[in-house]
Each structure stands twice: as structure tokens, then as C-alpha cells.
Design a protein around this motif. Structure first.
Motif, PDB file in Angstrom:
ATOM      1  N   ILE A  58      60.827  33.891  87.198  1.00  0.00           N
ATOM      2  CA  ILE A  58      62.101  33.952  86.578  1.00  0.00           C
ATOM      3  C   ILE A  58      62.151  32.993  85.282  1.00  0.00           C
ATOM      4  O   ILE A  58      61.767  31.595  85.577  1.00  0.00           O
ATOM      5  CB  ILE A  58      63.317  33.582  87.658  1.00  0.00           C
ATOM      6  N   VAL A  59      62.363  33.481  84.246  1.00  0.00           N
ATOM      7  CA  VAL A  59      62.443  32.699  82.859  1.00  0.00           C
ATOM      8  C   VAL A  59      63.790  32.605  82.483  1.00  0.00           C
ATOM      9  O   VAL A  59      64.543  33.387  82.403  1.00  0.00           O
ATOM     10  CB  VAL A  59      61.594  33.133  81.802  1.00  0.00           C
ATOM     11  N   THR A  60      64.265  31.286  82.322  1.00  0.00           N
ATOM     12  CA  THR A  60      65.597  30.988  81.986  1.00  0.00           C
ATOM     13  C   THR A  60      66.004  29.859  81.266  1.00  0.00           C
ATOM     14  O   THR A  60      64.820  29.144  80.679  1.00  0.00           O
ATOM     15  CB  THR A  60      66.542  30.779  83.407  1.00  0.00           C
ATOM     16  N   ASP A  61      67.223  29.337  81.205  1.00  0.00           N
ATOM     17  CA  ASP A  61      67.423  27.983  80.497  1.00  0.00           C
ATOM     18  C   ASP A  61      67.191  26.873  81.384  1.00  0.00           C
ATOM     19  O   ASP A  61      67.291  26.915  82.491  1.00  0.00           O
ATOM     20  CB  ASP A  61      68.880  28.166  79.887  1.00  0.00           C
ATOM     21  N   TYR A  62      67.045  25.681  80.749  1.00  0.00           N
ATOM     22  CA  TYR A  62      67.130  24.568  81.290  1.00  0.00           C
ATOM     23  C   TYR A  62      68.405  24.190  82.346  1.00  0.00           C
ATOM     24  O   TYR A  62      67.752  24.129  83.642  1.00  0.00           O
ATOM     25  CB  TYR A  62      67.554  23.158  80.270  1.00  0.00           C
ATOM     26  N   ALA A  63      69.549  24.391  82.138  1.00  0.00           N
ATOM     27  CA  ALA A  63      70.552  24.284  83.059  1.00  0.00           C
ATOM     28  C   ALA A  63      70.507  25.149  84.143  1.00  0.00           C
ATOM     29  O   ALA A  63      70.666  24.818  85.428  1.00  0.00           O
ATOM     30  CB  ALA A  63      71.858  24.424  82.376  1.00  0.00           C
ATOM     31  N   THR A  64      70.041  26.358  83.961  1.00  0.00           N
ATOM     32  CA  THR A  64      69.796  27.208  85.223  1.00  0.00           C
ATOM     33  C   THR A  64      68.576  26.815  86.016  1.00  0.00           C
ATOM     34  O   THR A  64      69.067  26.819  87.451  1.00  0.00           O
ATOM     35  CB  THR A  64      69.698  28.677  84.866  1.00  0.00           C
ATOM     36  N   ALA A  65      67.743  26.452  85.502  1.00  0.00           N
ATOM     37  CA  ALA A  65      66.471  26.052  86.345  1.00  0.00           C
ATOM     38  C   ALA A  65      66.824  24.962  86.985  1.00  0.00           C
ATOM     39  O   ALA A  65      66.308  24.512  88.153  1.00  0.00           O
ATOM     40  CB  ALA A  65      65.299  25.895  85.122  1.00  0.00           C
ATOM     41  N   GLU A  66      67.242  23.841  86.243  1.00  0.00           N
ATOM     42  CA  GLU A  66      67.734  22.642  87.026  1.00  0.00           C
ATOM     43  C   GLU A  66      68.872  22.917  88.357  1.00  0.00           C
ATOM     44  O   GLU A  66      68.831  22.435  89.474  1.00  0.00           O
ATOM     45  CB  GLU A  66      68.544  21.607  86.303  1.00  0.00           C
ATOM     46  N   LEU A  67      69.724  23.925  88.068  1.00  0.00           N
ATOM     47  CA  LEU A  67      70.828  24.432  88.924  1.00  0.00           C
ATOM     48  C   LEU A  67      70.150  24.819  90.272  1.00  0.00           C
ATOM     49  O   LEU A  67      70.639  24.786  91.289  1.00  0.00           O
ATOM     50  CB  LEU A  67      71.760  24.986  88.382  1.00  0.00           C
ATOM     51  N   VAL A  68      69.400  25.704  89.988  1.00  0.00           N
ATOM     52  CA  VAL A  68      68.606  26.564  91.166  1.00  0.00           C
ATOM     53  C   VAL A  68      67.890  25.488  92.013  1.00  0.00           C
ATOM     54  O   VAL A  68      68.447  26.114  93.284  1.00  0.00           O
ATOM     55  CB  VAL A  68      67.330  27.430  90.219  1.00  0.00           C
ATOM     56  N   LYS A  69      67.578  24.676  91.732  1.00  0.00           N
ATOM     57  CA  LYS A  69      66.794  23.607  92.623  1.00  0.00           C
ATOM     58  C   LYS A  69      67.843  23.111  93.401  1.00  0.00           C
ATOM     59  O   LYS A  69      67.948  22.977  94.763  1.00  0.00           O
ATOM     60  CB  LYS A  69      65.953  22.540  92.041  1.00  0.00           C
TER      61      LYS A  69
END
Ligand code: UGA
Length: 433
Positions: free
Chosen positions: A193-204
Motif C-alpha cells: 500500500i503506497v500512501t502519505d506520511y500521516a496515513t503510514a504513521e497512523l496505520v501502525k
């Protein structure tokens, strides 16, 4: 690819070895000299199944090397930041000093076109801040956020065969570089999944918050089950048949611990406050409270079973690590309960297949024994707190012969109460009649 991994703790050491296994040229960097000495000798600095073997074989290929100097990372095209983000000493927020320190130390060594990849679990907004810093001080490099979902005890497998790969990026080129790094997993069809910084941080943090919530949910159910005489293990099985719910992470007991779930939910709630959205994650405070109450519940149960006081009672504590297949005792429910019982005057004799050394360095006041038999010897109460196979395999008939009084608290609900009672035990689970 030429890769550096900055920070060689539970996450970084495994990541470095796994990257070499994928064929990359890897430099693992850590400021801890002892850790680097051990890793260089092919010895895992902590217990993690499979890590020793992969370290030895990768060091032999020459593709994996370790160093205490960040200057040795200079040749890498991709730099993974895998340093810790522990709970801050002053608040429940995350301490970002290791991330910022490692990032700052790396800046002067970044080659043109280098990609810095954050793996550490960070408060949302951190990547954007670091990207601004990079644009200012090393505009020839880029930043990506690539959260890690590995579980301790299964870390090697989870790194080599992840169930999903997430890139938080600001440009397509960074995603392309990461595709080279993870070429094997992508070819094997792992969702990417390629996304923006904020989403990647939030996913975790969202994933860990969800898992923690599931555990506290079932522990809350176990409190109700105790009052009404219901069985939370049956309840969990039935809930688990609903595919929308799933059976995973519905084991009631002494609750969650470790270096991730507890501090991650606290840091997430603290970040929500900073963002002016404290109410959105207020429930995570309750999740934390329910979780900590499980430890107290075990202590209270021990007190009740022993007639109102644990003072001078000999208690065998089975388990110290926060979960099986790990020597990690950070925020461990097992160690916490053992320390509380000791504090109340009990003669605690604790054992664990891998966690004794770490437990002793934090709490030297407890009595530790390496054999289960010695822990059980003349115990007036047995408390199981970490469900290692060696404990699960205990035979209730033979075990009864070792203890002074056959009484057990099954703090992970793993034994069959009928079998233990039939062998003469007074059995107590959490949320089981
Ligand atoms: C957790 C997540 O599961 C990983 O996906 C994540 O990558 C990792 O944190 C991280 O952030 O680095 P881990 O801390 O290794 O992994 O441990 P878990 O397997 O999640 O277990 C956490 C705790 O929950 C343990 O104390 C375990 O005993 C407890 N637990 C687990 C329960 O009490 N009940 C359950 O049903 C499941």
C-alpha cells in the motif's frame, strides 16, 4: 541494494539480518558497543527464535556487517531508522530523542539520492517534521515511512514474509526504491500500500490500538463472567466464529505488556490531546486501565485464595517475559504481578525459560530459579502468568506432588479446569467458573 539500519534493538537487528537474507548489502549501526560486539560475533543480543542462525549465515556471506559509527552508513542508498520510541519519563507521550538523534547524526552522511526510511513507531506528524528538516539540511535526499508489524518471537518470519507492506512517501521515486528493497515479498504477492506520511504513521498505531482494545474488551468480559459464573474462553470461541470479529487477540488473562502495545496506546492518546482531539482516543485510557486492572486482579485473587494475606506464603510464579518466545520483560504483566506479590511479603520463587536475566537486572529482590521443579517445590500457590509450552505441558498429577498446597491461578486461561480439579487442584482462571 546498499542498506543501513540505524538502531539494532529488537526491530533493527532482525531487520538488518533479514535485509541481508534478501540479498542486500547491509550495515547495522548502533551506539551500544556491547550490542554491536555480540552481533558482529553472530550472537543475538536478545532471545529471538531464528535470529542467531540468520545472523551467522549472513555474516559469513560478508553482506552483513555491524558498526558503532554512523559514518559507516555513508555508502548506503537506503537508510532504515529503527531506533526505539519509549514512553517519555515525564508524560505518556513518546520520547522522540532517539529518532531525532539518529536522524541528525545521519544527515551529514547522506549520499545524493539517498532514501531515509522511518521504521520506528512514531506520533503522527513526525515524518512531515523530519521531511522538512531533510529539505533544509540535506535536500539531495528523501524520506519515506515504512511501519513494521513484526511480533517478537516471530520477528524473523514476519520480516521476511510480512502480511502487508506500507510506504508513506512524498514522491513516486521513493516508492520505486522501496520496491527494489522488498522485491521478493512483492513478487510473492504481499499487499503493498503506497500512501502519505500521516496515513503510514497512523496505520501502525491504529493496528496496535485495535489489538490492545480487543484484549481489554475480552478482559472486561472476563470480569463480568467472573461475577455471573460464565466462561470467557467459551465466549471468546463463540465470538471468534463470527468472521467479522475473529478469534485472534481474544485471550483473557493477565493482559498485554511488552515494549509496544502499552506505550503505543498511551503515546497515541497523548498525540490526540496535542492535536486537540483528545476525546477521540479517550477510550484508549480505559483500555489501558482495564489492562492494568488485570494485574491487580491476579494479586487480589492470590490474596483471597491465601486467606486474606500473601505474607510469608511461598508462591511459585511461572513466567516473567511479557509473552512466550521472548526474553522481553518490558512492562510485563508477569513480572509486575511477581513484584507486587513480593512487595506484599510473599516468598515469590519465579521461573521463566528465557526472561530470568532481564527480570533479575530490573528486580534483583525476587528469587529466581531456572528449573520449574525448584519453583514449584513446596509452593502454597502456583501462579501461571506467561503461557510458555514448558508450563502448558505440566502434568497436574505430578505437579501436585511437588507443591505444598495444590492451588493454582491460571493467569492465561490455558489449562483445562476439569483436568486440574480432577487431579486435586483448587483451580482459578480469570473469567472462568
Ligand atoms: C505487537 C503487535 O502485535 C505487532 O504487530 C507490532 O508490530 C508490535 O507490537 C510492535 O509494535 O512492534 P508484540 O509486542 O511482539 O507485537 O506482542 P503481541 O503478540 O502483540 O502481544 C502483546 C501482549 O498481548 C502480550 O503481553 C500478550 O500476552 C498479550 N495478549 C495477546 C493477550 O493478553 N491476549 C491475547 O489474546 C493476545
Amino acid at each position: 541494494m546498499r542498506i543501513s539500519v540505524i538502531g539494532c534493538g529488537y526491530l533493527g537487528a532482525v531487520h538488518a539480518a533479514a535485509m541481508a537474507q534478501l540479498g542486500h548489502e547491509v550495515r547495522g549501526i548502533d551506539t551500544d558497543e556491547r550490542r554491536i560486539r555480540l552481533l558482529t560475533a553472530g550472537t543475538a543480543p536478545f532471545f529471538e527464535p531464528g535470529l542467531g542462525d540468520i545472523l551467522t549465515s549472513m555474516l559469513a556471506t560478508g553482506r552483513l556487517r555491524f558498526s558503532t559509527s554512523v559514518a559507516d552508513a555513508a555508502e548506503a542508498e537506503v537508510h532504515f531508522l529503527a531506533v526505539g520510541t519509549p514512553q517519555s519519563a515525564e508524560s505518556t507521550a513518546a520520547d522522540l530523542s532517539y529518532v531525532d538523534g539518529a536522524f541528525e547524526a545521519l544527515l551529514p552522511h547522506l549520499a545524493p539520492g539517498a532514501l531515509v526510511v522511518g521504521k520506528s513507531t512514531v506520533p503522527v506528524g513526525t515524518a512531515a517534521r523530519l521531511a522538512e528538516w531533510l529539505a533544509r539540511d540535506a535536500p539531495h535526499a528523501s524520506l519515506a515511512w515504512n511501519p513494521e508489524f513484526l511480533r517478537e518471537g516471530l520477528a524473523v518470519q514476519d520480516t521476511l514474509e510480512p502480511d502487508r507492506i506500507v510506504y508513506g512517501v512524498a514522491d513516486a521515486r521513493s516508492a520505486g526504491t522501496l520496491d527494489h528493497v522488498y522485491a521478493r515479498a512483492i513478487a510473492a504477492g504481499v499487499p503493498r500500500i503506497v500512501t502519505d506520511y500521516a496515513t503510514a504513521e497512523l496505520v501502525k498505531v491504529a493496528a496496535n490500538a485495535f489489538l490492545a482494545t480487543k484484549i481489554s474488551f475480552i478482559n472486561a468480559m472476563s470480569e463480568i463472567a467472573d461475577v455471573v459464573g460464565a466462561d470467557v474462553t467459551v465466549l471468546a470461541d463463540v465470538l471468534g466464529h463470527d468472521s467479522r470479529i475473529g478469534r485472534g487477540f481474544l485471550n483473557a488473562g493477565a493482559g498485554f505488556g511488552g515494549g509496544c502495545l502499552p506505550k503505543d496506546i498511551r503515546a497515541f492518546a497523548a498525540r490526540a490531546e496535542e492535536l486537540g482531539r483528545g476525546e477521540s482516543l479517550a477510550f484508549l485510557r480505559e483500555v489501558d486501565t482495564i489492562n492494568l486492572r488485570q494485574r491487580q486482579r491476579v494479586v487480589d485473587l492470590a490474596t483471597r485464595i491465601l486467606g486474606g494475606s500473601v505474607y510469608r506464603a511461598r508462591i511459585a510464579v511461572l513466567g516473567l517475559s511479557f509473552k512466550p518466545h521472548s526474553d522481553d520483560v518490558r512492562d510485563s504483566p508477569a513480572l509486575d504481578v511477581a513484584v507486587q506479590l513480593h512487595g506484599l511479603g510473599a516468598e515469590v520463587v519465579a521461573t521463566d525459560p528465557e526472561g530470568i536475566e532481564n527480570a533479575r537486572s530490573r528486580h534483583p529482590q525476587l528469587t529466581y530459579v531456572s528449573s520449574i521443579r525448584d519453583a514449584l517445590d513446596q509452593a502454597q500457590l502456583v501462579v501461571l502468568l506467561t503461557e510458555w509450552e514448558a508450563f502448558r505441558a505440566l502434568d497436574p498429577v505430578l505437579t501436585a506432588e511437588l507443591v505444598a498446597d495444590p492451588r493454582i491461578i491460571d493467569g492465561r486461561n490455558v489449562f483445562d479446569p476439569l483436568v486440574w480439579r480432577a487431579a486435586g487442584w483448587e483451580y482459578h482462571g480469570l473469567g472462568r467458573p
